[in-house]
Motif scaffolding. Sequence first.
Motif, mmCIF file in Angstrom:
data_model
loop_
_atom_site.group_PDB
_atom_site.id
_atom_site.type_symbol
_atom_site.label_atom_id
_atom_site.label_comp_id
_atom_site.label_asym_id
_atom_site.label_seq_id
_atom_site.Cartn_x
_atom_site.Cartn_y
_atom_site.Cartn_z
ATOM 1 N N UNK A 90 46.197 15.150 38.378
ATOM 2 C CA UNK A 90 46.562 15.892 39.584
ATOM 3 C C UNK A 90 46.886 17.340 39.241
ATOM 4 N N UNK A 91 47.593 17.553 38.137
ATOM 5 C CA UNK A 91 47.907 18.913 37.719
ATOM 6 C C UNK A 91 46.664 19.719 37.383
ATOM 7 N N UNK A 92 45.707 19.092 36.717
ATOM 8 C CA UNK A 92 44.466 19.784 36.382
ATOM 9 C C UNK A 92 43.609 20.040 37.619
ATOM 10 N N UNK A 93 43.639 19.080 38.572
ATOM 11 C CA UNK A 93 42.827 19.237 39.791
ATOM 12 C C UNK A 93 43.384 20.296 40.721
ATOM 13 N N UNK A 94 44.627 20.768 40.483
ATOM 14 C CA UNK A 94 45.231 21.777 41.362
ATOM 15 C C UNK A 94 44.481 23.103 41.314
ATOM 16 N N UNK A 95 43.777 23.352 40.208
ATOM 17 C CA UNK A 95 42.931 24.542 40.161
ATOM 18 C C UNK A 95 43.479 25.702 39.372
ATOM 19 N N UNK A 96 44.586 25.522 38.644
ATOM 20 C CA UNK A 96 45.086 26.601 37.793
ATOM 21 C C UNK A 96 45.467 27.839 38.580
ATOM 22 N N UNK A 97 44.726 28.961 38.413
ATOM 23 C CA UNK A 97 45.072 30.200 39.129
ATOM 24 C C UNK A 97 45.033 30.048 40.644
ATOM 25 N N UNK A 98 44.168 29.171 41.147
ATOM 26 C CA UNK A 98 44.128 28.942 42.593
ATOM 27 C C UNK A 98 45.467 28.395 43.074
ATOM 28 N N UNK A 99 46.012 27.426 42.335
ATOM 29 C CA UNK A 99 47.294 26.827 42.710
ATOM 30 C C UNK A 99 48.408 27.864 42.696
ATOM 31 N N UNK A 100 48.486 28.677 41.658
ATOM 32 C CA UNK A 100 49.559 29.661 41.562
ATOM 33 C C UNK A 100 49.431 30.729 42.656
#
Length: 324
Positions: free
Chosen positions: A65-75
């Motif tokens: 789930x953490x990886x699927x958040x999208x990294x820079x997209x999530x932040x």
Amino acid sequence: TLESCWSCPQDEWSHGGQAFCWKKAVVYLFWSEPTSVVLIMLTLVGMALTVSVTALYVKHIDTPIGKAAGGPIFYCHMASLLGSFASVFLFVGEPTGWKCKLRWPAFGVSFTLCLASILAKCVRILAAFATPVGRPTKLQTSLYLIVLGILPTLQCIICFLWLLLDSPGVRRSYPRKADYLVIECFNETGIGFSFSMGYLCALAFCCLTAAIKTHSLPKIFSDSQGISLMMVTFFAVWLSVMPALESGKERMVDMVAVVSILLSSYSGLAFLFFQRCYVMLFRPHRNTTEWIKKTTYAYCQKVASKANLIIQLDRSTTTTDMSA
């Protein structure tokens, strides 16, 4: 002796026949009144929840789930929600020139970044799953970064031109025969506001379309249901409050604007992240590589069976045509 009457200054008042003038009460959305306190508390709770969700995702950054958040997209998404919540503080307290100029553009740019983050994630997912053969091209893999950069920039340009050509300001209005005066922002819902909100509505419609396109993908990658609920909430809220924003009753306009901003921000937080947070906290077995492989395998089986059915239908149609 002769007695003469004179008018009180504009910011003072007096009853007829009296020889004294009193200062008029000032009307705006005070920090200390109960309505403002409730709205500020809801804003602070929303900001605290946003920070908590961010911290939870950072803690579980190595999970599916953490990886699927999208990294820079999530932040970017979390930063945009914080900015959207923070814009509420510009609507409470005595209006000033800089507040009147910044409060709607601050919300517009923040929420544009929120919608751009959603759209960028959908584009990234569609590029990954829609490639028929091999890996996505370099353009497809970087398209989400283009979306994330260009869309908020366009809103910044709209707001800059708004402030440059038709800037809002602060004024004092004096209702006739009233013992109060109103400090209010004016020229806030003109052409610039219409362009800014129209741009947000266009982005929300694009997000809704992208959510529909990703509906059939595995739920671990797709937020189609949450995005759809968020966009429906956005349209319902803002289409219903537009008449109130045009009413010109500044104190009511400020309260309606704050409630609308809070509803939009909470929907972007709750519909997209609360379910994932629940899984990370209380259903950790669904946040494992084995679970993701299982759900992805089920999705692949579904796609393969559907493709096989189409091939069989095509073959049967061809056989019928040849026999005819």
